[in-house]
Design an enzyme around this catalytic site. Sequence first.
Site, mmCIF file in Angstrom:
data_model
loop_
_atom_site.group_PDB
_atom_site.id
_atom_site.type_symbol
_atom_site.label_atom_id
_atom_site.label_comp_id
_atom_site.label_asym_id
_atom_site.label_seq_id
_atom_site.Cartn_x
_atom_site.Cartn_y
_atom_site.Cartn_z
ATOM 1 N N GLU A 50 0.853 -1.184 0.000
ATOM 2 C CA GLU A 50 0.000 0.000 0.000
ATOM 3 C C GLU A 50 0.894 1.241 0.000
ATOM 4 O O GLU A 50 1.963 1.258 0.604
ATOM 5 C CB GLU A 50 -0.889 -0.022 1.245
ATOM 6 C CG GLU A 50 -1.893 1.117 1.313
ATOM 7 C CD GLU A 50 -2.714 1.087 2.591
ATOM 8 O OE1 GLU A 50 -3.813 1.662 2.591
ATOM 9 O OE2 GLU A 50 -2.260 0.492 3.597
ATOM 10 N N LYS A 122 -10.563 0.397 -1.913
ATOM 11 C CA LYS A 122 -10.644 -0.030 -0.513
ATOM 12 C C LYS A 122 -11.998 0.316 0.098
ATOM 13 O O LYS A 122 -12.435 1.468 0.079
ATOM 14 C CB LYS A 122 -9.520 0.646 0.263
ATOM 15 C CG LYS A 122 -9.400 0.223 1.732
ATOM 16 C CD LYS A 122 -8.245 0.969 2.380
ATOM 17 C CE LYS A 122 -8.054 0.613 3.831
ATOM 18 N NZ LYS A 122 -6.962 1.424 4.441
ATOM 19 N N CYS A 163 -5.071 -3.517 3.272
ATOM 20 C CA CYS A 163 -4.762 -3.191 4.659
ATOM 21 C C CYS A 163 -5.911 -3.409 5.651
ATOM 22 O O CYS A 163 -6.177 -4.532 6.062
ATOM 23 C CB CYS A 163 -4.249 -1.754 4.727
ATOM 24 S SG CYS A 163 -3.347 -1.374 6.261
#
Length: 204
Positions: A50, A122, A163
């Site tokens: 990321e 995300k 993440c």
Amino acid sequence: MHAAPASPALVKIAVAQMTSVNNSDVNFQTCASLVKAACEAGAAMLFLPECHSFIGATASESLGQAQQLNGPLMTAYQELARSNALWLSLGGFQEVGPDPAHLYNTHVIIDSDGELVSRYRKIHLFDVDIPNGPVLMESNTTAPGDEAVVCDSIAGRIGVTVCYDLRFPELYQTLTWGMGATLIAVPSAFTKMTGEPGQDRVSS
């Protein structure tokens, strides 16, 4: 229900770590060096973390770096993949968002021909109040995605995440049981306070 693809022939993949800075040119050169090392090691696919392309000193600095996925920076990464005949997983690219105040935190996968074959925005944003630490509100400058994504790749069917998604198991149930993912990619850029406990678990 999505049927899982046939198991690929045995392939080598590479997973890279790097310390990104607030300079996309410097980060690109770092990624290019990692691509070279992955190719020399015989890898068919390289997974980058990321914020591989940029990490700002402030959220607004990152917002100012956002580009379209057909912009010059992603085009350069596509050429990097094509010229090295290497699949790339690019976690956490700053994609232009739905309004001037928000970007998307986007995980992109590029095939060895340089084609952008998958885009995941995300879903679960990192909004946390760390005890004895900072309050971090990713949602202040990032808009959430709304779609679970899998990508058929040389390494298998990848469940594409980023993440903090890892805290939400229902997404991974959907990706594996519902969409047939055989490999999960979770590129991450942890803070010092949240990353250190995880490193202890990994090393133990």
